[in-house]
Design a protein around this motif. Sequence first.
Motif, PDB file in Angstrom:
ATOM      1  N   ARG A 176       0.816  -1.211   0.000  1.00 30.33           N
ATOM      2  CA  ARG A 176       0.000   0.000   0.000  1.00 30.33           C
ATOM      3  C   ARG A 176       0.853   1.266   0.000  1.00 30.33           C
ATOM      4  N   SER A 177       1.976   1.253   0.716  1.00 31.68           N
ATOM      5  CA  SER A 177       2.813   2.443   0.764  1.00 31.68           C
ATOM      6  C   SER A 177       3.344   2.791  -0.617  1.00 31.68           C
ATOM      7  N   ASN A 178       3.638   1.768  -1.439  1.00 31.36           N
ATOM      8  CA  ASN A 178       4.058   2.009  -2.812  1.00 31.36           C
ATOM      9  C   ASN A 178       2.890   2.483  -3.668  1.00 31.36           C
ATOM     10  N   ARG A 179       1.766   1.822  -3.500  1.00 31.13           N
ATOM     11  CA  ARG A 179       0.600   2.110  -4.347  1.00 31.13           C
ATOM     12  C   ARG A 179       0.027   3.498  -4.074  1.00 31.13           C
ATOM     13  N   ASP A 180      -0.057   3.871  -2.807  1.00 31.71           N
ATOM     14  CA  ASP A 180      -0.719   5.125  -2.438  1.00 31.71           C
ATOM     15  C   ASP A 180       0.242   6.304  -2.284  1.00 31.71           C
ATOM     16  N   GLY A 181       1.530   6.070  -2.475  1.00 30.36           N
ATOM     17  CA  GLY A 181       2.486   7.170  -2.420  1.00 30.36           C
ATOM     18  C   GLY A 181       2.708   7.727  -1.025  1.00 30.36           C
ATOM     19  N   PHE A 182       2.985   6.843  -0.053  1.00 28.88           N
ATOM     20  CA  PHE A 182       3.330   7.315   1.279  1.00 28.88           C
ATOM     21  C   PHE A 182       4.641   8.117   1.206  1.00 28.88           C
ATOM     22  N   SER A 183       4.757   9.169   2.009  1.00 32.58           N
ATOM     23  CA  SER A 183       6.029   9.889   2.099  1.00 32.58           C
ATOM     24  C   SER A 183       6.902   9.206   3.140  1.00 32.58           C
ATOM     25  N   ILE A 194       4.421   7.804   5.967  1.00 39.34           N
ATOM     26  CA  ILE A 194       3.182   8.492   6.321  1.00 39.34           C
ATOM     27  C   ILE A 194       2.235   8.549   5.130  1.00 39.34           C
ATOM     28  N   ALA A 195       0.988   8.152   5.370  1.00 37.14           N
ATOM     29  CA  ALA A 195      -0.029   8.186   4.330  1.00 37.14           C
ATOM     30  C   ALA A 195      -0.311   9.627   3.917  1.00 37.14           C
ATOM     31  N   PRO A 196      -0.699   9.847   2.651  1.00 39.55           N
ATOM     32  CA  PRO A 196      -0.916  11.230   2.177  1.00 39.55           C
ATOM     33  C   PRO A 196      -1.903  12.013   3.038  1.00 39.55           C
ATOM     34  N   GLU A 197      -2.961  11.347   3.541  1.00 42.98           N
ATOM     35  CA  GLU A 197      -3.973  12.068   4.315  1.00 42.98           C
ATOM     36  C   GLU A 197      -3.460  12.511   5.688  1.00 42.98           C
ATOM     37  N   CYS A 198      -2.270  12.018   6.095  1.00 47.33           N
ATOM     38  CA  CYS A 198      -1.704  12.384   7.400  1.00 47.33           C
ATOM     39  C   CYS A 198      -0.548  13.374   7.280  1.00 47.33           C
ATOM     40  N   ALA A 199      -0.260  13.848   6.083  1.00 50.42           N
ATOM     41  CA  ALA A 199       0.906  14.698   5.859  1.00 50.42           C
ATOM     42  C   ALA A 199       0.852  15.982   6.679  1.00 50.42           C
ATOM     43  N   ALA A 200      -0.348  16.511   6.904  1.00 49.25           N
ATOM     44  CA  ALA A 200      -0.483  17.786   7.614  1.00 49.25           C
ATOM     45  C   ALA A 200      -0.078  17.686   9.082  1.00 49.25           C
ATOM     46  N   ARG A 216      21.964  10.542   4.655  1.00 49.29           N
ATOM     47  CA  ARG A 216      21.032   9.512   5.098  1.00 49.29           C
ATOM     48  C   ARG A 216      19.601  10.006   5.111  1.00 49.29           C
ATOM     49  N   GLY A 217      19.402  11.303   5.293  1.00 51.05           N
ATOM     50  CA  GLY A 217      18.057  11.834   5.381  1.00 51.05           C
ATOM     51  C   GLY A 217      17.308  11.642   4.082  1.00 51.05           C
ATOM     52  N   ILE A 218      16.066  11.157   4.136  1.00 51.93           N
ATOM     53  CA  ILE A 218      15.306  10.826   2.944  1.00 51.93           C
ATOM     54  C   ILE A 218      13.910  11.376   3.090  1.00 51.93           C
ATOM     55  N   SER A 219      13.420  11.993   2.062  1.00 48.47           N
ATOM     56  CA  SER A 219      12.028  12.396   2.013  1.00 48.47           C
ATOM     57  C   SER A 219      11.535  12.115   0.614  1.00 48.47           C
ATOM     58  N   GLU A 220      10.974  10.960   0.414  1.00 48.32           N
ATOM     59  CA  GLU A 220      10.609  10.487  -0.910  1.00 48.32           C
ATOM     60  C   GLU A 220       9.183   9.971  -0.921  1.00 48.32           C
ATOM     61  N   SER A 221       8.554  10.052  -2.079  1.00 50.51           N
ATOM     62  CA  SER A 221       7.239   9.457  -2.246  1.00 50.51           C
ATOM     63  C   SER A 221       7.160   8.667  -3.545  1.00 50.51           C
ATOM     64  N   ARG A 222       8.322   8.383  -4.176  1.00 48.89           N
ATOM     65  CA  ARG A 222       8.305   7.629  -5.427  1.00 48.89           C
ATOM     66  C   ARG A 222       7.970   6.185  -5.129  1.00 48.89           C
ATOM     67  N   TYR A 235       4.425   2.802   9.910  1.00 47.82           N
ATOM     68  CA  TYR A 235       3.418   3.367   9.024  1.00 47.82           C
ATOM     69  C   TYR A 235       2.413   4.174   9.843  1.00 47.82           C
ATOM     70  N   VAL A 236       2.046   5.334   9.330  1.00 50.25           N
ATOM     71  CA  VAL A 236       1.077   6.210   9.990  1.00 50.25           C
ATOM     72  C   VAL A 236      -0.096   6.406   9.043  1.00 50.25           C
ATOM     73  N   ILE A 237      -1.310   6.007   9.469  1.00 51.46           N
ATOM     74  CA  ILE A 237      -2.479   6.123   8.605  1.00 51.46           C
ATOM     75  C   ILE A 237      -3.671   6.652   9.389  1.00 51.46           C
ATOM     76  N   GLN A 238      -4.591   7.276   8.673  1.00 49.98           N
ATOM     77  CA  GLN A 238      -5.888   7.634   9.228  1.00 49.98           C
ATOM     78  C   GLN A 238      -6.917   6.666   8.663  1.00 49.98           C
ATOM     79  N   LEU A 239      -7.727   6.091   9.534  1.00 49.79           N
ATOM     80  CA  LEU A 239      -8.685   5.072   9.113  1.00 49.79           C
ATOM     81  C   LEU A 239      -9.889   5.719   8.435  1.00 49.79           C
ATOM     82  N   PRO A 240     -10.325   5.171   7.296  1.00 47.87           N
ATOM     83  CA  PRO A 240     -11.526   5.707   6.645  1.00 47.87           C
ATOM     84  C   PRO A 240     -12.764   5.400   7.470  1.00 47.87           C
ATOM     85  N   THR A 241     -13.733   6.284   7.451  1.00 45.46           N
ATOM     86  CA  THR A 241     -14.956   6.122   8.238  1.00 45.46           C
ATOM     87  C   THR A 241     -15.767   4.929   7.745  1.00 45.46           C
TER      88      THR A 241
END
Length: 360
Positions: free
Chosen positions: A17-24, A39-45, A59-65, A77-83
């Motif tokens: 899922r992290s690859n598919r949904d573009g986690f940072s 981190i899931a996109p909906e939790c970026a804020a 070593r520092g990495i900030s990627e979403s590829r 992994y950090v996600i927000q659960l859908p309702t």
Amino acid sequence: MLQSVQFDELAAYFRDRSNRDGFSSQLFEIGPLDVMLSIAPECAALDMGMALTLAEPSRGISESRSDFQPAAGLTVYVIQLPTGRIDHPLSPFFSLKSHSLQQLSGSNHPKQFVVRYDEHRMIKVFDQVNGIGLLAFEEPTLLPPWELFSPIKEFIHMYALDKSCLLLHAASLVCPSLPDQGALIVGPGGSGKSTLTAYSIEQGMLTNGDDYVLVDLRQDTPLCWSVYRTLKLHPSSPVLQGKNRWKVWRSDSLTNKSVMLVNTVSQGGPLLQQATLSRVCGLSLMQSRAVHNPKAHSIHSDPYRHPYLHSCMSTIQQIPYRIDATLALSKKLHQSIPYVAYTIAPGIEGLQNALSAIKG
């Protein structure tokens, strides 16, 4: 009771899922620990990675590829659960009753466990076998403040113990010219660790952190590594009363503390990634009658009479997992370097005297 195969399915699900949904993804190097925050996109804020000490530029990495998967000993992994909908690999972790959750204080702990926090409507999953952690929540406003100011501390704590390292509720002070003579500053909340650290930084000292540090006990001489770059000060702190360079990042609604961010040494700041410890300093803060700090009255440990407990009791209260290993490593720390206790008198003069004693 959860089976290992369910943890395996969860690990495979999040790697896909992290690859598919573009986690940072951000990679943090904390001494011998390599921790990836995904981190899931909906939790970026939430800016959850802001509080962690930045790794070196290489070593520092900030990627979403989607084709980028750096190695890490632990990926959280950090996600927000859908309702109203929970994907199948997650559902077994939410079907547990509270009384069936693993008790994690003793030595017979599993390497795979789940803890549910009903009040905050979130769960945490730790899977040392597959090298993953999970923080899943329903509503960001219900997250406790420490998830932003001291994020994923339980995961770092559990990961560290198997590396003979200890995530301690402590601070450190280091003279720039003597990086091998670092002082570990211990004591419960309200004992003056953060105020002394902030004041000492203004006087030219360096630190590995004021709230949690990683104590590395793999060698005879303990090392101290920086974990978080936050600095938290109570409004009563004399450091906040005068003119200073601290800028508030956020406010902690639970403790009423102001939270600042401290830069790394490579950025010209006072945060030191590594230091060698030469002593443990137990603090006790004398409360001024003019200042009301309710938390100070909850301090029960005595730095003079019970140095060992003064060093680790607050850690055990805040991270109550693997108490057996935490106590054993704390004992090893006290056997490695000397301990001395200090009482800090109120006001700037009290901080001056304490710093002079520690430097001397």
